[in-house]
Structures are given as C-alpha cells and as structure tokens.
Design an enzyme around this catalytic site. Structure first.
Site: not given
Ligand code: IPE
Ligand code: IPE
Ligand code: MG
Length: 226
Positions: A16, A33, A127
C-alpha cells in the site's frame, strides 16, 4: 546483514501507499504503481535468495475495481507488462508464479498471459510467488461456500483459492494503514502482523529484513499456554 534464524514459511504483503508516494513527488498515481513493481522485483528476489518458501502479494482487490477507470487501466497495463517481462527473472530465480483471485474479471488477454506464466513456471521448485489479483477475503469465503454446497463438501478450506498453500505466518502492510482491507480473512487467523510507515515503492530489502526481525521476536501461542 544478518538474517534471523526463525523465518516465516509464508510472508504476505499488503502493498500500500503507491498513490501517496507519487503524490509526494507531484506525479500521477500510476507513477507510484510503476515504481511499486520495482519493489516487487527486489522483494521477490530477496525471498528467493533467503529460501522463503512462499511470498504472496496483494496487488489488486475486488474493491479496487471501483477506482477511476484511468487508474484501473493503468494498473492492468502494468500487470500485463510485468507478466510479460518477469519470465526470465522468475526462471533464473527458480520461482513458481501463481495468480489467485476472481480471475474471470480480468481482461481475457491479460488472464491468458497470466495463465501462460503460471504454466511456464509450474516446474520451478524454489519460491512460490503468489499475486492476489481481483481478490477479496469475503469473495473467497463466499465462492468456497458456494462450491462446497454444490459439491456437498463439508469443510471450507479445500475450496478457498489458497487450498494447499500454508496460511501466512507474517502479514506486512506498508504505508501506515492498520487494517486488513478485506484481504486474507480466513487465512490470517493466526498470522503475525507488521505495520510499517514505509510506502510500498520505498519498501526494499532492508525494510523486509526489519519486518523479519520483528517476526522473529514474536511469541506465537495459537491460543495455548506456553
Ligand atoms: C488494499 O489497499 C489493497 C491492495 C493493497 C491491493 P487499498 O488502498 O485498496 O485499501 P484501503 O482502501 O486503504 O483500505
Ligand atoms: C497500493 O497503493 C496499490 C493498490 C491498491 C492497487 P495505493 O494505490 O492504494 O496507494 P495509496 O494508498 O492511495 O497511497
Ligand atoms: Mg491504498
């Protein structure tokens, strides 16, 4: 760099913070990303090198389909690129690749490329790298219950998409959020959690090592008395 003696058999990561990482740099979310893919490569290679049997990564949740179409498209494109580019690294590191989730929601071309990579790496014995894509814990339990009912089974576990894979010993979530966000609800029953402020694109080998040290210091009791 000293690796702790007590290592998890299965490390799982909620990757995240890509969006915030990009925002800090005044860039589009997709830029975060893309950099996150570099972290995936580094962490996968580290786990292969350190003899960790299973690494799983939460890449895209069922709920993430609700993001702006532009971002969903960018993520799918990156996934396609990664699947096409990582074959050689996986073979070199003896990595077996699996993608688990509601795979029917993926674009058929991407889904086919993912299946192809799974087949190509199926014989690798190092792995096992699992990418959870279009995955949510509630979805998994529901689909397992539906299939179990249809087949007259009596136990949920063999119907989960993770059947045959040991439950995660350690779940790491990056970016400071302290929630499970519908990830491995069933499988996380006795997982140890490590939360770190580090944003996923900044999460590299030293961050993983710190999480492994934290894991090694934990006393797992499974409800028993020691
Ligand atoms: C969780 O992250 C999903 C992934 C890392 C793929 P999100 O960014 O979607 O989660 P919330 O919305 O903060 O709970
Ligand atoms: C995690 O990073 C990747 C996915 C959930 C696909 P985010 O896109 O949720 O990044 P933040 O949480 O908005 O910073
Ligand atoms: Mg996120």
């Amino acid at each position: 760099m000293q690796l702790p003696e007590k290592l998890p058999r299965h490390i799982s990561i909620i990757m995240d913070g890509n969006g915030r990482w990009a925002k800090e740099r005044g860039k589009e979310r997709a830029f975060g990303h893309a950099e996150g893919i570099e972290s995936v490569r580094v962490i996968t290679e580290a786990c292969a090198e350190w003899g960790i049997p299973y690494l799983s990564l939460f890449a895209f949740s069922e709920e993430n389909w609700g993001r702006p179409q532009e971002e969903v498209d960018a993520l799918m494109k990156l996934m396609f690129k990664a699947v096409a580019n990582e074959y050689e690294t996986m073979m070199r590191n003896n990595v077996r690749f699996l993608a688990l989730g509601n795979r029917g929601r993926l674009d058929p071309v991407l889904n086919a490329a993912v299946s192809h990579l799974e087949e190509q790496t199926a014989g690798n014995t190092g792995l096992t790298m699992i990418v959870f894509v279009s995955y949510s814990g509630k979805w998994d339990i529901q689909q397992a219950a539906d299939r179990m009912a249809a087949e007259g089974g009596s136990s949920i576990e063999p119907y989960l998409v993770t059947a045959g894979i040991p439950d995660p010993d350690l779940i790491i979530r990056t970016s400071g959020e302290k929630r499970i966000s519908n990830y491995l609800l069933w499988q996380a029953a006795y997982s140890e959690f490590v939360f770190t402020e580090t944003l996923w694109p900044d999460f590299r080998k030293d961050s993983l090592l710190a999480a492994l040290e934290e894991f090694a210091s934990r006393d797992r009791r499974y409800g028993k008395v020691k």
